[in-house]
Every structure is written in structure tokens, then in C-alpha cells.
Design an enzyme around this catalytic site. Structure first.
Site, short mmCIF file in Angstrom:
data_model
loop_
_atom_site.label_atom_id
_atom_site.label_comp_id
_atom_site.label_asym_id
_atom_site.label_seq_id
_atom_site.Cartn_x
_atom_site.Cartn_y
_atom_site.Cartn_z
N ARG A 1 20.22 -8.10 8.17
CA ARG A 1 19.69 -9.43 8.40
C ARG A 1 20.75 -10.43 8.84
O ARG A 1 20.41 -11.50 9.34
CB ARG A 1 19.00 -9.95 7.14
CG ARG A 1 19.96 -10.44 6.09
CD ARG A 1 19.27 -10.72 4.77
NE ARG A 1 20.06 -11.50 3.86
CZ ARG A 1 21.14 -11.11 3.22
NH1 ARG A 1 21.61 -9.90 3.40
NH2 ARG A 1 21.78 -11.92 2.41
N ARG B 1 0.83 -1.21 0.00
CA ARG B 1 0.00 0.00 0.00
C ARG B 1 0.86 1.26 0.00
O ARG B 1 0.57 2.21 -0.73
CB ARG B 1 -0.93 0.00 1.21
CG ARG B 1 -2.01 -1.04 1.11
CD ARG B 1 -2.88 -1.04 2.33
NE ARG B 1 -3.87 -2.10 2.26
CZ ARG B 1 -4.51 -2.59 3.30
NH1 ARG B 1 -4.27 -2.12 4.51
NH2 ARG B 1 -5.39 -3.55 3.15
#
Length: 118
Positions: free
Chosen positions: A89, A16
Site C-alpha cells: 500500500r 464469504r
């Protein structure tokens, strides 16, 4: 399951925010990292659950539960780090991999003890 739902919701929010309609998986780099982090976590979840189950039954529930909680925390940090930058990460990835190998060892030890030394 709550972790997987949280990761999936983050992908929806990123879609979105950056206006990337399904089934597209490319676009803004932040969306791509979020999408990839969610996919990576989902790919390892069946392995984690299987090892958690076997180690919990055949080794020790308390030790296994502690490893499971640490793994989930490491995966959350992995997801959060990956969405910011790909390098973010790495440390949680190594921690979660180490915990998976520990669960493999616990599961094997429990299975061997159960079937070889009754």
C-alpha cells in the site's frame, strides 16, 4: 461512488471466502487487510470530494479532473496492494497523499485568486 461500491463488494467477498460474519472485523489476515483498505479509502473520500469540488470551481476544471482521476487510480492501486500485503500500500499511499496536497494547493490558489484579486 463506483470505487467505494467496488471496495465494499471486495469486503463482502472476503467475508464469504473466509467465513467471517458481520459485525466481526478480525479473522484471516487477508480479510483484515481488505477490510482495513476499504475503511481507509472510505475515510479519505469526503476529503477528496471536497477538495475536488473547491479546486474545480475556483481553480480549473481540467487540471482538477486530471488530479482527481490520478487520485482514484492511486487509491485503486492502494486497495489492490494492501489486500495482497501491507507493504503493497505504501507507494500508492504516498502518491494519493501527494495528490490530495496538490488539490489543497489548487483549491487555495483558486480561492485566493477569486477573493483577493477579482
Amino acid at each position: 461512488v463506483l470505487f467505494l461500491a467496488y471496495f465494499a463488494m471486495q469486503v463482502i467477498y472476503a467475508r464469504r471466502k473466509y467465513k467471517i460474519p458481520p459485525p466481526e472485523t478480525t479473522g484471516h489476515p487477508e480479510f483484515e487487510r481488505t477490510f482495513r483498505a476499504q475503511a481507509n479509502c472510505s475515510e479519505y473520500f469526503p476529503i477528496f470530494i471536497s477538495l475536488l469540488w473547491v479546486a474545480g470551481i475556483f481553480f480549473h476544471q481540467g487540471v482538477t479532473a486530471a488530479c482527481g482521476l490520478l487520485y482514484l487510480y492511486a487509491r485503486l492501486k492502494y486497495f489492490q496492494g494492501y489486500t495482497v500485503a501491507a507493504q503493497g500500500r505504501l507507494a500508492p499511499l504516498y502518491t494519493s497523499a501527494w495528490l490530495l496536497w496538490l488539490l489543497v494547493g489548487l483549491a487555495l490558489a483558486g480561492l485566493l485568486a477569486h477573493f483577493l484579486w477579482p
